[in-house]
Write a protein that holds these residues in place. Sequence first.
Motif, PDB file in Angstrom:
ATOM      1  N   GLN A   2     -12.477  20.928 -12.047  1.00 22.12           N
ATOM      2  CA  GLN A   2     -11.841  22.211 -12.284  1.00 22.12           C
ATOM      3  C   GLN A   2     -12.745  23.341 -11.841  1.00 22.12           C
ATOM      4  O   GLN A   2     -13.956  23.259 -11.943  1.00 22.12           O
ATOM      5  CB  GLN A   2     -11.504  22.385 -13.762  1.00 22.12           C
ATOM      6  N   THR A   3     -12.137  24.393 -11.339  1.00 19.25           N
ATOM      7  CA  THR A   3     -12.854  25.595 -10.929  1.00 19.25           C
ATOM      8  C   THR A   3     -12.175  26.772 -11.603  1.00 19.25           C
ATOM      9  O   THR A   3     -10.964  26.785 -11.778  1.00 19.25           O
ATOM     10  CB  THR A   3     -12.768  25.771  -9.397  1.00 19.25           C
ATOM     11  N   THR A   4     -12.956  27.785 -11.961  1.00 20.84           N
ATOM     12  CA  THR A   4     -12.373  28.976 -12.557  1.00 20.84           C
ATOM     13  C   THR A   4     -12.869  30.223 -11.839  1.00 20.84           C
ATOM     14  O   THR A   4     -13.981  30.247 -11.312  1.00 20.84           O
ATOM     15  CB  THR A   4     -12.718  29.103 -14.055  1.00 20.84           C
ATOM     16  N   LEU A   5     -12.011  31.244 -11.820  1.00 22.52           N
ATOM     17  CA  LEU A   5     -12.355  32.558 -11.294  1.00 22.52           C
ATOM     18  C   LEU A   5     -12.006  33.595 -12.349  1.00 22.52           C
ATOM     19  O   LEU A   5     -10.953  33.503 -12.977  1.00 22.52           O
ATOM     20  CB  LEU A   5     -11.560  32.877 -10.023  1.00 22.52           C
ATOM     21  N   THR A   6     -12.880  34.562 -12.537  1.00 18.81           N
ATOM     22  CA  THR A   6     -12.580  35.663 -13.449  1.00 18.81           C
ATOM     23  C   THR A   6     -11.700  36.664 -12.716  1.00 18.81           C
ATOM     24  O   THR A   6     -12.036  37.104 -11.613  1.00 18.81           O
ATOM     25  CB  THR A   6     -13.884  36.344 -13.919  1.00 18.81           C
ATOM     26  N   VAL A   7     -10.568  37.005 -13.333  1.00 19.79           N
ATOM     27  CA  VAL A   7      -9.654  37.964 -12.723  1.00 19.79           C
ATOM     28  C   VAL A   7     -10.374  39.306 -12.596  1.00 19.79           C
ATOM     29  O   VAL A   7     -10.977  39.788 -13.542  1.00 19.79           O
ATOM     30  CB  VAL A   7      -8.364  38.099 -13.553  1.00 19.79           C
ATOM     31  N   GLY A   8     -10.324  39.871 -11.399  1.00 19.18           N
ATOM     32  CA  GLY A   8     -10.995  41.137 -11.125  1.00 19.18           C
ATOM     33  C   GLY A   8     -12.321  40.987 -10.406  1.00 19.18           C
ATOM     34  O   GLY A   8     -12.878  41.963  -9.913  1.00 19.18           O
ATOM     35  N   SER A   9     -12.823  39.746 -10.297  1.00 11.33           N
ATOM     36  CA  SER A   9     -14.083  39.522  -9.594  1.00 11.33           C
ATOM     37  C   SER A   9     -13.859  39.522  -8.086  1.00 11.33           C
ATOM     38  O   SER A   9     -12.719  39.434  -7.608  1.00 11.33           O
ATOM     39  CB  SER A   9     -14.695  38.181 -10.015  1.00 11.33           C
ATOM     40  N   PHE A  10     -14.947  39.599  -7.331  1.00 10.95           N
ATOM     41  CA  PHE A  10     -14.852  39.554  -5.873  1.00 10.95           C
ATOM     42  C   PHE A  10     -14.212  38.246  -5.419  1.00 10.95           C
ATOM     43  O   PHE A  10     -13.358  38.236  -4.529  1.00 10.95           O
ATOM     44  CB  PHE A  10     -16.240  39.722  -5.240  1.00 10.95           C
ATOM     45  N   GLU A  84      -5.360  31.768 -17.644  1.00 14.33           N
ATOM     46  CA  GLU A  84      -5.696  31.461 -19.036  1.00 14.33           C
ATOM     47  C   GLU A  84      -6.663  32.515 -19.561  1.00 14.33           C
ATOM     48  O   GLU A  84      -7.152  33.345 -18.805  1.00 14.33           O
ATOM     49  CB  GLU A  84      -6.379  30.093 -19.136  1.00 14.33           C
ATOM     50  N   ARG A  85      -6.978  32.422 -20.836  1.00 14.05           N
ATOM     51  CA  ARG A  85      -8.017  33.247 -21.435  1.00 14.05           C
ATOM     52  C   ARG A  85      -9.150  32.324 -21.862  1.00 14.05           C
ATOM     53  O   ARG A  85      -8.920  31.255 -22.415  1.00 14.05           O
ATOM     54  CB  ARG A  85      -7.488  34.013 -22.637  1.00 14.05           C
ATOM     55  N   LEU A  93      -8.580  32.477 -13.885  1.00 13.52           N
ATOM     56  CA  LEU A  93      -7.671  31.664 -13.091  1.00 13.52           C
ATOM     57  C   LEU A  93      -8.325  30.300 -12.945  1.00 13.52           C
ATOM     58  O   LEU A  93      -9.421  30.182 -12.415  1.00 13.52           O
ATOM     59  CB  LEU A  93      -7.448  32.309 -11.724  1.00 13.52           C
ATOM     60  N   ARG A  94      -7.662  29.264 -13.466  1.00 16.44           N
ATOM     61  CA  ARG A  94      -8.222  27.901 -13.449  1.00 16.44           C
ATOM     62  C   ARG A  94      -7.491  27.064 -12.407  1.00 16.44           C
ATOM     63  O   ARG A  94      -6.267  27.036 -12.364  1.00 16.44           O
ATOM     64  CB  ARG A  94      -8.096  27.247 -14.816  1.00 16.44           C
ATOM     65  N   PHE A  95      -8.267  26.373 -11.566  1.00 17.71           N
ATOM     66  CA  PHE A  95      -7.727  25.485 -10.537  1.00 17.71           C
ATOM     67  C   PHE A  95      -7.997  24.047 -10.951  1.00 17.71           C
ATOM     68  O   PHE A  95      -9.128  23.702 -11.291  1.00 17.71           O
ATOM     69  CB  PHE A  95      -8.392  25.768  -9.186  1.00 17.71           C
TER      70      PHE A  95
END
Length: 138
Positions: A2-10, A84-85, A93-95
């Motif tokens: 799994q990979t996650t991205l913080t919403v609003g990050s580059f 998700e939170r 955002l979780r992949f």
Amino acid sequence: TQTTLTVGSFEYFRWWFMDRLYDQWEFWVGEYIKDTVLINLFYKACGGNVSLGARIDTFLREVDLIHVDYGASISGVVYARAFERDEENTLILRFTPTTISGRVEKSAVVCPGVTIENGAVLDYLRVALPGTSHTQEP
């Protein structure tokens, strides 16, 4: 994995930009090559693990996380991402990888992390919940 991205990050905006490009491609080109080997070749060129012997009559996003086996048939919606939170209540955002070996009927929904095994069918208007595995019924 799994990979996650913080919403609003580059990194999120980089993903968002590419997602918008996919959206434009689907509108201008993809509609004309759905359910042909050309869409399989396109997804392979984009890094996807898509068999040329699969039938894909829908659009896939995050093709590098969706494994489509030979003989699979997809007409429904397949997701490999979910908003998700986290523990600090930050929107992420979780992949999650998803595997399709069976058949996904029109209007069926495959959530992230699902495995549709060979011979299994996800019927019309059914939802495969995140992390589940669907096998062929006896």
